[in-house]
Write an enzyme that holds these catalytic residues in place. Structure first.
Site, PDB file in Angstrom:
ATOM      1  CB  THR A 233      -1.082 -10.643   5.823  1.00  0.00           C
ATOM      2  OG1 THR A 233      -2.263 -11.514   5.431  1.00  0.00           O
ATOM      3  CG2 THR A 233      -0.536 -11.038   6.942  1.00  0.00           C
TER       4      THR A 233
ATOM      5  CG  PHE B  87      -7.143  -7.720  -1.563  1.00  0.00           C
ATOM      6  CD1 PHE B  87      -5.646  -8.260  -1.438  1.00  0.00           C
ATOM      7  CD2 PHE B  87      -7.679  -7.848  -2.975  1.00  0.00           C
ATOM      8  CE1 PHE B  87      -5.117  -8.388  -2.423  1.00  0.00           C
ATOM      9  CE2 PHE B  87      -6.908  -8.135  -3.936  1.00  0.00           C
ATOM     10  CZ  PHE B  87      -5.438  -8.387  -3.584  1.00  0.00           C
TER      11      PHE B  87
ATOM     12  CB  CYS C 122      -1.065 -20.598 -31.221  1.00  0.00           C
ATOM     13  SG  CYS C 122      -1.951 -20.763 -29.427  1.00  0.00           S
TER      14      CYS C 122
ATOM     15  CB  CYS D 180      -0.473 -19.473 -24.824  1.00  0.00           C
ATOM     16  SG  CYS D 180      -1.933 -20.241 -26.068  1.00  0.00           S
TER      17      CYS D 180
ATOM     18  CG  ASP E 223       3.217  -6.238  -5.670  1.00  0.00           C
ATOM     19  OD1 ASP E 223       2.582  -5.707  -4.805  1.00  0.00           O
ATOM     20  OD2 ASP E 223       4.480  -6.953  -5.349  1.00  0.00           O
TER      21      ASP E 223
ATOM     22  CD  GLN F  19      -1.419 -13.809   2.122  1.00  0.00           C
ATOM     23  OE1 GLN F  19      -2.478 -14.117   2.413  1.00  0.00           O
ATOM     24  NE2 GLN F  19      -0.977 -12.863   3.329  1.00  0.00           N
TER      25      GLN F  19
ATOM     26  CG  HIS G  85      -2.298 -15.769  -3.431  1.00  0.00           C
ATOM     27  ND1 HIS G  85      -2.714 -15.020  -2.397  1.00  0.00           N
ATOM     28  CD2 HIS G  85      -2.514 -17.126  -2.705  1.00  0.00           C
ATOM     29  CE1 HIS G  85      -3.196 -15.604  -1.312  1.00  0.00           C
ATOM     30  NE2 HIS G  85      -3.092 -16.870  -1.676  1.00  0.00           N
TER      31      HIS G  85
ATOM     32  CB  THR H 184      -1.033   0.043   1.059  1.00  0.00           C
ATOM     33  OG1 THR H 184      -0.253  -0.345   2.382  1.00  0.00           O
ATOM     34  CG2 THR H 184      -2.059  -1.133   1.113  1.00  0.00           C
TER      35      THR H 184
HETATM   36  N1  APR Z   1       1.233  -1.137   7.166  1.00  0.00           N
HETATM   37  C1  APR Z   1       0.903  -2.024   7.815  1.00  0.00           C
HETATM   38  N2  APR Z   1      -0.206  -2.819   7.563  1.00  0.00           N
HETATM   39  C2  APR Z   1      -1.013  -2.353   6.476  1.00  0.00           C
HETATM   40  C3  APR Z   1      -0.421  -1.293   5.832  1.00  0.00           C
HETATM   41  C4  APR Z   1       0.711  -0.708   6.026  1.00  0.00           C
HETATM   42  N3  APR Z   1       1.249   0.460   5.190  1.00  0.00           N
HETATM   43  N4  APR Z   1      -1.573  -1.146   4.892  1.00  0.00           N
HETATM   44  C5  APR Z   1      -2.599  -2.080   4.842  1.00  0.00           C
HETATM   45  N5  APR Z   1      -2.132  -2.648   6.131  1.00  0.00           N
HETATM   46  C6  APR Z   1      -2.980  -4.023   6.745  1.00  0.00           C
HETATM   47  C7  APR Z   1      -4.382  -3.806   6.773  1.00  0.00           C
HETATM   48  O1  APR Z   1      -4.715  -3.282   8.225  1.00  0.00           O
HETATM   49  C8  APR Z   1      -4.979  -5.189   6.442  1.00  0.00           C
HETATM   50  O2  APR Z   1      -5.029  -5.747   7.879  1.00  0.00           O
HETATM   51  O3  APR Z   1      -2.723  -5.080   5.764  1.00  0.00           O
HETATM   52  C9  APR Z   1      -3.763  -5.888   5.903  1.00  0.00           C
HETATM   53  C10 APR Z   1      -4.318  -6.355   4.298  1.00  0.00           C
HETATM   54  O4  APR Z   1      -5.229  -7.329   4.417  1.00  0.00           O
HETATM   55  P1  APR Z   1      -5.912  -7.811   2.977  1.00  0.00           P
HETATM   56  O5  APR Z   1      -6.353  -6.428   2.229  1.00  0.00           O
HETATM   57  O6  APR Z   1      -6.867  -8.861   3.556  1.00  0.00           O
HETATM   58  O7  APR Z   1      -4.572  -8.495   2.428  1.00  0.00           O
HETATM   59  P2  APR Z   1      -4.130  -9.976   2.368  1.00  0.00           P
HETATM   60  O8  APR Z   1      -4.062 -10.367   3.704  1.00  0.00           O
HETATM   61  O9  APR Z   1      -2.951  -9.661   1.532  1.00  0.00           O
HETATM   62  O10 APR Z   1      -5.412 -10.897   1.347  1.00  0.00           O
HETATM   63  C11 APR Z   1      -4.923 -11.936   1.317  1.00  0.00           C
HETATM   64  O11 APR Z   1      -6.863 -12.397  -0.370  1.00  0.00           O
HETATM   65  O12 APR Z   1      -8.169 -11.763  -1.852  1.00  0.00           O
HETATM   66  C12 APR Z   1      -7.074 -12.392  -1.739  1.00  0.00           C
HETATM   67  O13 APR Z   1      -5.400 -13.179  -3.078  1.00  0.00           O
HETATM   68  C13 APR Z   1      -5.805 -12.107  -2.491  1.00  0.00           C
HETATM   69  O14 APR Z   1      -3.459 -12.200  -1.628  1.00  0.00           O
HETATM   70  C14 APR Z   1      -4.799 -11.764  -1.243  1.00  0.00           C
HETATM   71  C15 APR Z   1      -5.360 -12.381  -0.249  1.00  0.00           C
HETATM   72 ZN    ZN Z   2      -0.435 -20.154 -28.010  1.00  0.00          ZN
END
Ligand code: APR
Ligand code: ZN
Length: 244
Positions: A185, A30, A147, A124, A101, A98, A116, A23
């Site tokens: 996460t 997400f 193709c 393809c 990027d 996870q 992921h 972020t």
């Molecule tokens: N520093 C610390 N924490 C942060 C920051 C930051 N700069 N920015 C966001 N967060 C925290 C949020 O508080 C949140 O708890 O990161 C967490 C992100 O959680 P999600 O949006 O659920 O992302 P993630 O845990 O990676 O999702 C897992 O879900 O949809 C699937 O495949 C997708 O890999 C993804 C998986």
């Molecule tokens: Zn092909």
């Protein structure tokens, strides 16, 4: 014990990250208030990012994917840079992410387990030919191989299995770490969130803005921004300090 003490005394760190690590590179996560899954769509993004939606509504999948899942101008932030330095300094074993990027590799990390997959790998479905992310970004409608086959991103969609070799590598690394840093996460998606259970080392560190189910089990918890928290720690590398 401070985070600096923990990191100073660690020899085999593993970093387990999620969307919150990117972020500060301008990529929304997400499930935060401003996260992708909070944005209003006629079809929920979690449905659009599923295998059944990919095959049943391929053109709509790619419209959403091109618009929301290809931040090709995003740059690694202080967290990505610090982790790559710790790997070069022999303090960090691996990054398990996870995220799709590719920013850890862009910062110089070598051992990265992408649970992921990655937007940078596309192939393809008919002949297996590989294509880079900008091929998808620049395509119109459904990206087609020379193709004629559909070019599918190598990202794990909902309903799809994770790559077995990646799982094994990630679990092995986590199981051999003396310090596990879990960051950016919500730990709400399985099986990824379960891999943390393989940790047997001394220090379980959590750096996450919002509370997670792991908070009370940790040696150290910070609700700060992971780029700022890691950026404030030493690089342990002989290289001259990065300008950032
Ligand atoms: N520093 C610390 N924490 C942060 C920051 C930051 N700069 N920015 C966001 N967060 C925290 C949020 O508080 C949140 O708890 O990161 C967490 C992100 O959680 P999600 O949006 O659920 O992302 P993630 O845990 O990676 O999702 C897992 O879900 O949809 C699937 O495949 C997708 O890999 C993804 C998986
Ligand atoms: Zn092909």
């Amino acid at each position: 014990m401070t985070l600096l003490d923990i990191i100073n005394n660690s020899r085999s760190i593993v970093f387990f990250g999620g969307a919150g690590v990117s972020t500060e590179s301008g990529i929304p996560d997400f499930r935060s208030a401003d996260g992708l899954y909070r944005q209003k769509y006629s079809v929920p993004p979690e449905v659009m990012l599923s295998a059944s939606y990919f095959y049943a509504h391929t053109e709509d999948f790619f419209r959403f994917y091109r618009e929301k899942m290809l931040p090709l101008d995003a740059e690694p932030n202080a967290a990505h840079i610090r982790l790559a330095q710790w790997e070069r300094a022999g303090k960090l074993l691996a990054v398990v992410t996870q995220n799709i990027d590719g920013l850890h590799q862009a910062a110089g990390s070598k051992r990265v387990y992408e649970l992921h997959g990655s937007i940078h790998r596309n192939h393809c479905l008919s002949c297996g030919k590989s294509y880079p992310a900008h091929f998808i970004a620049e395509s119109k409608g459904i990206p087609r191989c020379a193709c004629g086959g559909i070019v599918k991103p190598d990202v794990v969609l909902y309903e799809e299995p994770l790559d077995q070799k990646t799982i094994e590598g990630a679990i092995q690394a986590i199981a051999s770490a003396d310090t596990l840093i879990v960051a950016g996460t919500s730990l709400s998606v399985y099986p990824a969130a379960s891999f943390v259970d393989y940790f047997r080392g001394d220090n379980l560190v959590l750096i996450n803005r919002d509370p997670t189910p792991l908070d009370e089990k940790c040696t150290f918890v910070s609700h700060g921004k992971v780029g700022e928290v890691l950026g404030a720690l030493p690089s342990y590398s002989s290289e001259e300090e990065d300008p950032s």
